[in-house]
Design a protein around this motif. Sequence first.
Motif, PDB file in Angstrom:
ATOM      1  N   GLN A  13       0.815  -1.219   0.000  1.00  0.00           N
ATOM      2  CA  GLN A  13       0.000   0.000   0.000  1.00  0.00           C
ATOM      3  C   GLN A  13       0.850   1.271   0.000  1.00  0.00           C
ATOM      4  OE1 GLN A  13      -3.524   0.356   2.473  1.00  0.00           O
ATOM      5  NE2 GLN A  13      -3.430  -1.827   2.960  1.00  0.00           N
ATOM      6  N   CYS A 204       0.559   0.690  10.892  1.00  0.00           N
ATOM      7  CA  CYS A 204       0.169   1.075   9.532  1.00  0.00           C
ATOM      8  C   CYS A 204       0.681   0.064   8.516  1.00  0.00           C
ATOM      9  CB  CYS A 204       0.679   2.489   9.210  1.00  0.00           C
ATOM     10  SG  CYS A 204       2.467   2.629   9.135  1.00  0.00           S
ATOM     11  N   TYR A 206      -2.572  -0.367   8.612  1.00  0.00           N
ATOM     12  CA  TYR A 206      -3.855  -0.691   9.243  1.00  0.00           C
ATOM     13  C   TYR A 206      -4.181   0.293  10.367  1.00  0.00           C
ATOM     14  CZ  TYR A 206      -2.214  -4.824   6.890  1.00  0.00           C
ATOM     15  OH  TYR A 206      -1.689  -5.659   5.943  1.00  0.00           O
ATOM     16  N   ALA A 208      -6.013   3.109  11.085  1.00  0.00           N
ATOM     17  CA  ALA A 208      -5.925   4.571  11.136  1.00  0.00           C
ATOM     18  C   ALA A 208      -6.864   5.126  12.200  1.00  0.00           C
ATOM     19  CB  ALA A 208      -6.278   5.166   9.770  1.00  0.00           C
ATOM     20  N   GLU A 210      -9.383   7.950  14.128  1.00  0.00           N
ATOM     21  CA  GLU A 210     -10.361   8.967  13.728  1.00  0.00           C
ATOM     22  C   GLU A 210      -9.613  10.281  13.502  1.00  0.00           C
ATOM     23  OE1 GLU A 210     -13.333   8.544  12.951  1.00  0.00           O
ATOM     24  OE2 GLU A 210     -14.080   6.784  14.007  1.00  0.00           O
ATOM     25  N   TYR A 212      -9.674   9.405  10.302  1.00  0.00           N
ATOM     26  CA  TYR A 212      -9.252   8.700   9.083  1.00  0.00           C
ATOM     27  C   TYR A 212      -9.553   7.207   9.147  1.00  0.00           C
ATOM     28  CZ  TYR A 212      -6.833  13.059   8.190  1.00  0.00           C
ATOM     29  OH  TYR A 212      -6.551  14.389   7.989  1.00  0.00           O
ATOM     30  N   ARG A 213     -10.352   6.800  10.117  1.00  0.00           N
ATOM     31  CA  ARG A 213     -10.676   5.388  10.308  1.00  0.00           C
ATOM     32  C   ARG A 213     -11.073   4.734   8.985  1.00  0.00           C
ATOM     33  NH1 ARG A 213     -14.671   2.779  14.970  1.00  0.00           N
ATOM     34  NH2 ARG A 213     -14.159   0.606  14.467  1.00  0.00           N
ATOM     35  N   GLY A 214     -10.434   3.571   8.667  1.00  0.00           N
ATOM     36  CA  GLY A 214     -10.748   2.859   7.435  1.00  0.00           C
ATOM     37  C   GLY A 214      -9.828   3.224   6.278  1.00  0.00           C
ATOM     38  N   LYS A 215      -9.139   4.363   6.404  1.00  0.00           N
ATOM     39  CA  LYS A 215      -8.204   4.788   5.348  1.00  0.00           C
ATOM     40  C   LYS A 215      -6.825   4.183   5.604  1.00  0.00           C
ATOM     41  CE  LYS A 215     -10.909   8.056   3.430  1.00  0.00           C
ATOM     42  NZ  LYS A 215     -11.632   8.820   4.440  1.00  0.00           N
ATOM     43  N   ARG A 216      -5.897   4.396   4.667  1.00  0.00           N
ATOM     44  CA  ARG A 216      -4.530   3.938   4.880  1.00  0.00           C
ATOM     45  C   ARG A 216      -3.892   4.737   6.019  1.00  0.00           C
ATOM     46  NH1 ARG A 216       0.445   5.058   0.761  1.00  0.00           N
ATOM     47  NH2 ARG A 216       0.360   7.043   1.859  1.00  0.00           N
ATOM     48  N   ASN A 217      -3.326   4.051   6.977  1.00  0.00           N
ATOM     49  CA  ASN A 217      -2.717   4.724   8.129  1.00  0.00           C
ATOM     50  C   ASN A 217      -1.251   5.037   7.850  1.00  0.00           C
ATOM     51  OD1 ASN A 217      -2.466   5.734  10.723  1.00  0.00           O
ATOM     52  ND2 ASN A 217      -2.526   3.746  11.753  1.00  0.00           N
ATOM     53  N   TYR A 221      -0.399  10.299  11.246  1.00  0.00           N
ATOM     54  CA  TYR A 221      -1.667  10.400  11.985  1.00  0.00           C
ATOM     55  C   TYR A 221      -1.492  10.172  13.493  1.00  0.00           C
ATOM     56  CZ  TYR A 221      -3.963  10.053   7.389  1.00  0.00           C
ATOM     57  OH  TYR A 221      -4.370  10.260   6.097  1.00  0.00           O
TER      58      TYR A 221
END
Length: 257
Positions: A13, A204, A206, A208, A210, A212-217, A221
Amino acid sequence: MIFDTHAHYDDEQFDTDREALLASFISAGIGNVVNVGASIDTSEKALELAHRYDFIYAAAGVHPSEVTELNEDSIRQIETMCDDDRCVAVGEIGLDYHWPEPEPDLQKKWFIRQLDIAREKKLPVIIHSRDAAADTMNIMKSEHAEEIGGVVHCFSYSKEIAAECVKMGFYIGIGGVLTFKNARKMREVVDQTPIEKLLLETDCPYLAPEPYRGKRNSSLYLPYVVKAMADIKGISEDEVIRITTDNAQRMYGLSEH
Ligand SMILES: [Zn+2]
């Protein structure tokens, strides 16, 4: 500067923008990263990154979901990687009963074997434990993990189990989950655990935080996790960063660097 104690920048990723992303860290206040292996292949990639970037260190080890690749030859590969002076821990190793495979007995066997490597190489361990609290604690006790030390990363258990880990000298790894609305249990763990035993981590790409929850970490962040921790502990964000970075350097044996 923030110390990200658990990341996977070898992950595909990051293939499109890895270099630019890593180059942005220092100016964003990210001082150090430990890139953690989860298989022989990704442990080798972690070491490659650690040799390319001064601020990245590596951990070598095989994740419980990948232990079917282990045999005495691959164990020797891990031992050799641990002799590299950019390797600061054995991990991630442990137990993951979330999926039915690999069978628990096989996971336990290779967890114990990799704890032995850490003991022999005098390195801390990065423990991954999911849906396997009782067996993890039993092995940590029977194998005298308190003599090895390390972190239970992405901690997902109760405050009682956190207290047991801390009593054994272990650190508790805290990441993006702390910012989730339903993270009551994790907030209790952070509230109860002395800040001298808490580490910041992303895991990361995994998990991420808030918003950005669900996005690429990524390590960029981590300030959201710092803010959540500072709120719970009633101290400043600067204090959280200073103390957790000290903790990470102490655990990984980097204080003299
Ligand atoms: Zn991980």
